[in-house]
Design a protein around this motif. Structure first.
Motif, PDB file in Angstrom:
ATOM      1  N   ARG A 148       0.683  -1.099  -0.130  1.00 15.19           N
ATOM      2  CA  ARG A 148       0.140  -0.091  -0.071  1.00 15.19           C
ATOM      3  C   ARG A 148       0.821   1.436  -0.039  1.00 15.19           C
ATOM      4  O   ARG A 148       0.504   2.037  -0.790  1.00 15.19           O
ATOM      5  CB  ARG A 148      -1.025   0.048   1.349  1.00 15.19           C
ATOM      6  N   VAL A 174      -6.003  -4.675  -0.495  1.00 11.54           N
ATOM      7  CA  VAL A 174      -5.021  -3.585  -0.532  1.00 11.54           C
ATOM      8  C   VAL A 174      -5.184  -2.198  -1.337  1.00 11.54           C
ATOM      9  O   VAL A 174      -5.018  -0.971  -0.859  1.00 11.54           O
ATOM     10  CB  VAL A 174      -3.644  -3.898  -0.927  1.00 11.54           C
ATOM     11  N   ALA A 178      -5.321   1.515  -0.257  1.00 12.37           N
ATOM     12  CA  ALA A 178      -4.467   2.572  -0.930  1.00 12.37           C
ATOM     13  C   ALA A 178      -5.356   3.824  -1.394  1.00 12.37           C
ATOM     14  O   ALA A 178      -4.839   4.897  -0.997  1.00 12.37           O
ATOM     15  CB  ALA A 178      -3.992   2.092  -2.123  1.00 12.37           C
TER      16      ALA A 178
END
Length: 434
Positions: A148, A174, A178
């Motif tokens: 990330r 993820v 992010a």
């Protein structure tokens, strides 16, 4: 044993703990340190244990990432100073399947020569087992947070977006993390990892992602993102709820990543629309066989700025040679923040293209018969991957799937009637060879 995307098949039949142990031993012969991760399939736990046992009894230290997206595994090989990486995944295949995919420190999947070396060792039951006091260590590491942080390190969005992320019950959470860190308002679908994929089939196709498209289209969302089970693939939905074709995404990513005089690597089943759109910016396309390993190999050449497949695998070689669905999600969010995706897509002239897959017995023999017929009947024939026939105003491609008992048919032309005609010709070629 290995297809273009690694080993894949039904668990308990083609993919077993015995096979995973053998691959671990084969890999361990010349590997001092390996990274291993898996997608959410329950069978992945026992396959990980078996493969890890084969590595450790060869004296190989194992960094166990546990549940992790395939691009996290691919990147972690270099992060952990390892010699190889292993993803226990069947990617977009159905839940009864699982598989094994191997990665180099560059992030590129094992190429044909490396795959054959492992296959030969497995066939010969080769191993280099160590004494009881020299067994490799197994250490648990969470690499998702680093993934990330890497995604967001050098990226800023022009404006905050509302994004819906359909994780597909896979390992791609993820992406939501992010995008949230980039300031997006993120809503998730099918975010709970579950290897039976109860929310939708794992492959992120337009049909499988209708719920995502509907939610994005009927809400204030700016963008929809969809992943497969291991998040090496990414597909996108515009604010209007339109599921973008892989060819359109390939054209958009290629135009953004490459400059005049550079090249973009595309597989042989890519639409003419991609080459036409890139040519407007003096960007060339170079054809590869279908499969991210081949696209990655081409993308490693100095003047290739990007590589991608219409199926949803995207490679930015300056960042990693592993297809990274979460990276693609962040990249498409940046494009959408700058200018709506629907407007970008409208700039690309698309042509009628037909694709289907037909289940066959003995796909290799079927393709041999097709190849012989096509070479005899047509002039402009490429056998780079399967059989591709350029008909001047259109083209057809017949090729065997690298992971399933299927022959895939693609036909494209610049007008509807010709596309249907070519598609019919391709189907007749397949039927006559079955």
């Amino acid at each position: 044993m290995f297809g273009t995307s690694g080993i894949r098949g039904p668990v308990g039949d083609e993919v077993t703990a015995d096979l995973a142990l053998a691959v671990g031993r084969a890999l361990g012969i010349d590997t001092d340190r390996a990274v291993v991760g898996r997608d959410p399939r329950e069978s992945g736990r026992l396959l990980t244990d078996a493969l890890t046992a084969g590595l450790r009894e060869s004296g190989t230290d194992v960094v166990d990432l546990g549940l992790a997206a395939t691009p996290t595994v691919g990147r972690a090989v270099a992060w952990e100073d390892a010699d190889a990486g292993v993803s226990i995944t069947a990617s977009h295949n159905p839940p009864q399947d699982n598989g094994i995919k191997l990665w180099q420190p560059s992030g590129q999947a094992y190429d044909a020569a490396l795959r054959e070396r492992i296959s030969e060792r497995v066939r010969e039951d080769a191993a280099a087992l160590v004494d009881w006091n020299q067994l490799g260590d197994r250490t648990a590491v969470d690499a998702t947070e680093r993934h990330r942080d890497t995604l967001i390190a050098d990226l800023e969005l022009d404006r905050s977006l509302s994004v819906v992320v359909d994780v597909g019950n896979g390992a791609g959470g993820v992406t939501a993390d992010a995008l949230d860190a980039l300031g997006c308002d993120v809503e998730t679908l099918n975010a709970q990892p579950d290897g039976s994929f109860p929310g939708r089939p794992s492959e992120p196709t337009a049909e499988n992602c209708r719920s995502l498209a509907t939610l994005v289209g009927e809400s204030d969302a700016d963008l929809g993102i969809a992943h497969d089970g291991d998040a090496d693939r990414m597909r996108a939905v515009t604010a209007d709820g339109d599921f973008l074709s892989g060819d359109v995404l390939l054209a958009l990513f290629g135009r953004d990543a490459a400059g005049a005089g550079e090249r973009v690597a595309v597989p042989v089943d890519t639409s003419l629309a991609v080459a036409d759109y890139l040519a407007e910016a003096d960007i060339e396309t170079t054809r590869t066989p279908v499969g991210d390993v081949y696209v990655a190999a081409a993308a490693s050449e100095s003047d290739v700025a990007f590589g991608g497949e219409p199926s949803g695998a995207w490679i930015w070689p300056e960042e990693t040679l592993c297809p990274d669905g979460p990276l693609a999600a962040c990249k498409i969010a940046a494009l959408a923040a700058e200018r709506p995706l629907a407007e970008r897509a409208a700039d690309i002239e698309t042509y009628p293209i037909r694709r289907t897959s037909v289940e066959v017995d003995e796909k290799a023999a079927v393709m041999d018969r097709i190849r012989a017929t096509v070479i005899e009947q047509y002039d402009d024939v490429s056998t780079l991957d399967g059989v591709r026939v350029d008909r001047g105003n259109g083209w057809v491609l017949l090729r065997a799937s690298g992971t399933q008992p299927l022959v895939r048919i693609t036909a494209e032309a610049r007008d509807e009637e010709r596309a249907e005609e070519l598609f019919g010709e391709a189907r007749e070629l397949l039927e006559s060879a079955r």
